[in-house]
Motif scaffolding. Structure first.
Motif, short mmCIF file in Angstrom:
data_model
loop_
_atom_site.label_atom_id
_atom_site.label_comp_id
_atom_site.label_asym_id
_atom_site.label_seq_id
_atom_site.Cartn_x
_atom_site.Cartn_y
_atom_site.Cartn_z
N MET A 358 0.85 -1.32 0.51
CA MET A 358 0.69 0.36 -0.13
C MET A 358 0.73 1.29 0.14
N THR A 359 0.22 1.92 -0.13
CA THR A 359 1.07 3.84 -0.21
C THR A 359 0.58 4.45 0.82
N VAL A 360 1.46 5.07 1.92
CA VAL A 360 0.97 6.35 2.46
C VAL A 360 1.63 7.74 2.70
N ASP A 361 1.22 8.26 2.14
CA ASP A 361 1.81 9.67 2.84
C ASP A 361 3.41 9.69 0.90
N SER A 362 3.79 10.02 1.30
CA SER A 362 5.39 9.55 0.78
C SER A 362 6.16 8.54 0.33
N TYR A 363 5.22 7.45 1.12
CA TYR A 363 5.98 5.77 1.50
C TYR A 363 5.21 4.86 0.13
#
Length: 999
Positions: A358-363
């Protein structure tokens, strides 16, 4: 389920000019209040929302502007609204108060950080759980098990979809729990949905069906439509697609994957076309083993798709968009030149299988099979990881919607693994593992908190303590958990070694012991408070799963039954001054599955008695006094049914002077048997809610004043219900509600009768139901008194054609019993003699067997015997109606029942139908079951075919079977099928609506 119409536009009405004006009015109202000298806090609700008016005052203000009650509630609600609502459980006889368990096949979502509210699925219910306050709010409305769910970016909207017949998609307002829009019949194939996704701006939904040929649909749910904006049918060679998501930065792009194929979608919204690209990866694509795909996401900054594999690798796909020249040409060319993906590279990210991507913010975040959680930047360089918590395989990750605050001097944030060693700033998140454990991770300080641990396998065993608010729950994974169901607090548990799955549990009458039967045949007797072994070694005398376990009233005996139809008995002996449990004896006493195992009390000696009831239709009582080591003595055997099989057995409460056993059967009937003679004393219509009763218990009472008003709690295939006693066939005295759509595995009642608990088996959940007897009593009063509820069970009611015919036959029977041709004065009466009862029954279309007729006679004869000592030899019309309604098949004569008989007895003819030869048919009537004599058979056929007038005796048939066979050769065909037997021989017709048979 409520169909949401105008409610579906809440998303846009919240920001509309009308709503803005209302908030201005609210602000003015507060200002005027302050000017008048009244403190604003006096009219504020507990939530302290921006409007600073109570929820009820705000709702009234919105309704004055023309908005409906629900519409206004959704429009003005805040995050605090949901748990302020008080669910009025007094309206329903049974209302859900708590759900124990979690469907660990589905994700957990982090809905709110300040209150730590999480969202998860329990069977067919979405549960909003406030961790800090230990409260739950249930989103109920699905008729089937929820198969997938998603939430919007701002956590305002929740979308759930189920699997099964009449499947639904429901969009909920997370602030109020209101279903703002429902999409009915979302999957006409009937299999439901496999995956669901919502766009970042919450305007669109996308679904993938769970059918053999999967369909991808996009729904414009905010427009209150029930048909998809576009549909795409996927080829079967793509494999079973799941894990569908939208591109968070482009509503027109989606990606999904199966284990072998990733599919990229592009939506031409204006043309209603959903194009897709699914390149095939071969061994030569990267010259390396790729592995099975787990999840796919869009890259944060580049036009790429990332697909994780269970080999620890990451496939990078480039998205190629058409050039501007092709897109500006004709529409057909534009559609043909849609974006597509191509494999770019294979990145060996780690050794462990990646389960979550998954992706979250810039990660870019991964969770693997070893319990590691890793964070990567957009270049796939590792930034930080958590690997020292020894978690199980990661099933789901969900991050808070709150953007992390900039670090301060007091922050305890960890540093990342870059050369600069910057502080690692990320949102707090929820972790769900495959072993059904949910954790909360506070990044500041790296604090891991375990929120709950639930069974990861089927839950079949539940039992309530006899005098404390405790419930024991056993799972096939080998876990026994004990809860305080009033405080909703987990107390203690025990997990048994691998291979030991808990199948049944029961407390002894004192509450000191807990008997447990396991799937591989072991029996444990445990201390109820510590779950430690009461005896040094468990009992291992069965080679199959132990299905039933019960204690005697004095706790001196325990009995078990297994799936190999065997009953085993264990007893207490005194050794060295201590009470010790020992094995006594076992006996394979039944020929089919044992449905109930029950201890009772001999009234003359107060000694325990043991009974078992099997699907083989036998009720067996054992002689415990004469039983000895390795010998279980049988006292008597009685057959309970002829056609239907029994499903459960309980002791009927002492509402009469006669002690009864209550036995339910597969024909939706409830039978009362004399506890001593085993004679069937009454047959009554039981609850008919789609399937027969599977298990029943009498609701405990709090005081002796309540002993004369008793209630029955029951479960069938998928429902839990209540029934008012005494049982009399009145359908208004029962109610039921779906509790576990995929099947109920067990039931238990609290010691004070306030709660019922149901175990869901494969859905891994236990649901607590609050019982409100007042609501049930109110429903009964609405159904009418005396015979009024029973008139509603016949076609047309009391004024209908059927009841008028019944009256005619009843009075004709009086004339017939006095002689049709007599010239004597008629004796006017309201009764007919019992000998006429079978003829009237058959005249109105009910054809009871001789055994059923005998049961009817016994029921009427002995109805007043205990009170008066006299036998009854006649019956009036109202009582006759009750006997007819209680004994007849609940759904009338159906073609299915006849066809099943031909399937068993017949052979497959040249046309592929089940048939019986004429000579075999006649031989069966003369030799099998309640067989006829030759004269009786010939008389019946002669009447059916009109060879002799009805009521007249034919000539005696020959002494051999050839006599009637020769006489009937011209009338009976050589080959008889179910259709011929029904329509040509019996003269019955099929109704237009179903396979119901009519005269």
């Amino acid at each position: 389920m409520r169909r949401a119409g105008s409610e579906s536009c809440f998303l846009f009405k919240i920001g509309s000019p009308e709503v803005s004006q209302i908030y201005k009015d609210i602000s003015m109202t507060v200002d005027n209040t302050e000017e008048a000298g009244q403190k604003p806090e006096d009219i504020l609700d507990q939530g302290k929302d921006k409007a600073r008016l109570s929820l009820e005052e705000r709702r009234k203000l919105f309704q004055s502007k023309g908005l409906s009650a629900e519409e206004s509630l959704v429009s003005i609600s805040t995050e605090d609204t949901l748990f302020q609502k008080e669910e009025d459980s007094k309206v329903y006889p049974l209302s859900m108060t708590w759900s124990f368990g979690w469907n660990s096949s589905l994700p957990v979502y982090y809905m709110r950080e300040d209150r730590r509210i999480i969202l998860y699925i329990c069977a067919h219910t979405a549960v909003m759980y406030d961790v800090f306050r230990n409260t739950q709010y249930h989103l109920q409305g699905h008729p089937n098990i929820i198969s997938c769910l998603c939430v919007s970016e701002d956590r305002r909207w929740i979308a759930t979809a189920d699997e099964g017949p009449d499947c639904l998609i429901i969009i909920w307002d997370a602030f109020t729990g209101i279903p703002v829009h429902t999409i009915f019949d979302s999957c006409p194939e009937g299999n439901g949905m496999r995956s669901i996704a919502i766009t970042r701006d919450s305007k669109f939904l996308a679904t993938i069906s769970d059918s053999a040929t999967q369909k991808v649909c996009i729904w414009k749910w905010t427009l209150a439509v029930e048909t998809p904006a576009c549909t795409l049918e996927l080829p079967k060679e793509y494999g079973f697609q799941e894990n569908l998501i939208f591109n968070p930065f482009n509503n027109k792009e989606m990606v999904s994957n199966s284990k072998t194929q990733a599919v990229y979608y592009y939506w031409f919204e204006d043309k209603g076309i959903l194009a897709h690209s699914a390149p095939v990866l071969t061994e030569k694509t990267f010259n390396k083993l790729v592995g099975k795909f787990s999840q796919s996401v869009f890259h944060l900054k580049l036009p790429q798709v990332l697909s994780a594999t269970k080999e620890g690798k990451l496939v990078v796909w480039d998205i190629h968009y058409p050039s501007s020249s092709s897109s500006s040409s004709s529409s057909s060319a534009a559609v043909s030149a849609f974006p597509f993906i191509k494999p770019r590279k294979l990145v060996h990210l780690q050794k462990e299988a990646i389960m979550v991507l998954m992706t979250v913010d810039s990660y870019i975040v991964t969770g693997d099979i070893k319990g590691n959680i890793k964070f990567y930047d957009h270049t796939l360089s590792v930034v930080n990881w958590y690997s020292n918590f020894k978690l199980g395989a990661i099933r789901t990750l969900s991050f808070s919607k709150t953007t992390p605050s900039p670090p301060t001097e007091k922050s305890n944030l960890p540093t990342d693994c870059t050369l600069r060693g910057d502080l690692f700033v990320v949102r707090n998140f929820i972790i769900g593992t495959f072993d059904a454990t949910v954790y909360h991770m506070t990044v500041d300080g790296t604090k891991l908190e375990k929120l709950f641990v639930e069974p990861r396998d089927a839950v079949h065993a539940i039992s309530c303590h006899p005098y404390q608010p405790l419930i024991a729950v056993g799972s096939v994974c080998g876990m026994i958990k004990v809860w305080d169901f009033e405080k909703k607090v987990y107390l203690f548990s025990r997990t048994f070694e691998k291979g030991l799955g808990v199948q049944c549990l029961t407390y002894n009458p004192e509450g000191a012991l807990l008997g447990a039967g396991f799937t591989e045949g072991t029996v444990y007797i445990l201390d109820a408070m510590s779950l430690e072994n009461e005896s040094p070694e468990p009992f291992k005398y069965s080679k199959s799963s132990v299905s039933h376990c019960c204690f005697s009233h004095d706790s001196n005996y325990m009995a078990t039954a297994d799936v190999n139809f065997t009953v085993a008995v264990y007893g207490v002996v005194v050794k060295n001054g201590q009470r010790v449990w020992e094995y006594l004896a076992r006996l394979r006493s039944h020929q089919n599955s044992i449905r109930s195992l029950l201890f009772g009390v001999h009234l003359d000696s107060n000694e325990p008695r043991l009974l078992s009831l099997g699907k083989d239709r036998f009720l067996i009582e054992y002689n415990l006094v004469k039983s000895c080591k390795d010998h279980l003595d049988v006292l008597d055997i009685h057959r309970t049914d002829q056609g239907n099989y029994p499903t459960c057995m309980i002791w009927y409460p002492p509402l009469t002077r006669e002690l009864f056993l209550l036995i339910c059967n597969s024909g939706y009937k409830v039978k009362l048997f004399n506890a001593t003679t085993k004679m069937c004393r009454k047959t009554l219509l039981g609850p008919a809610y789609g399937s027969p009763i599977e298990h029943a218990q009498v609701l405990p009472v709090k005081s002796t004043l309540e002993l004369q008003k008793r209630y029955l709690v029951f479960i069938n295939k998928d429902k839990v219900g209540l029934q008012i006693l005494p049982v009399d066939g009145n359908p208004h005295k029962t109610c039921a509600i779906i509790c576990h759509p995929n099947g109920v595995a067990g039931m238990a009642l609290s010691y004070d009768g306030r709660f019922a608990f149901t175990a869901g088996g494969q859905d891994r959940s236990v649901v607590q139901w609050k019982i409100n007897l007042g609501a049930l009593e109110a429903a009964v009063s609405l159904g009418g008194e005396d015979l009024t509820p029973f008139y509603g069970l016949v076609s047309g009611g009391r004024e209908g054609k059927f009841y008028r015919e019944l009256e005619d036959y009843f009075y004709y029977s009086q004339i017939r019993s006095q002689g049709i041709d007599t010239m004597e004065t008629r004796q006017v009466s309201e009764h007919i003699c019992l000998s006429e009862l079978p003829f009237v029954m058959r005249a109105i279309g009910f054809y009871p067997s001789e055994e059923k007729i005998e049961d009817m006679f016994n029921e009427i004869k002995f109805s007043e015997y205990v009170e008066t000592g006299k036998l009854i030899d006649k019956i009036n019309l109202p009582d006759f109606l009750k006997v007819y309604l209680n004994h007849r098949p609940p759904f009338g004569n159906t073609m299915d029942g006849i066809q099943n008989s031909f399937n068993v007895l017949g052979y497959t003819n040249s046309e592929g139908k089940k048939a019986i030869r004429r000579e075999d048919f006649l031989n069966l009537l003369l030799t099998k079951g309640e067989h006829m004599t030759e004269e009786e058979m010939f008389d019946c056929f002669s009447t059916l075919f009109g060879l002799t007038p009805e009521g007249w005796k034919s000539e005696p048939a020959a002494t051999s079977i050839k006599g009637p066979e020769i006489c009937l050769q011209k009338e009976l065909p050589e080959e008889i099928t179910a259709e011929i037997f029904t329509t040509e021989i019996l003269g019955l017709a099929l109704s237009d609506s179903s396979e119901q048979l009519t005269q």
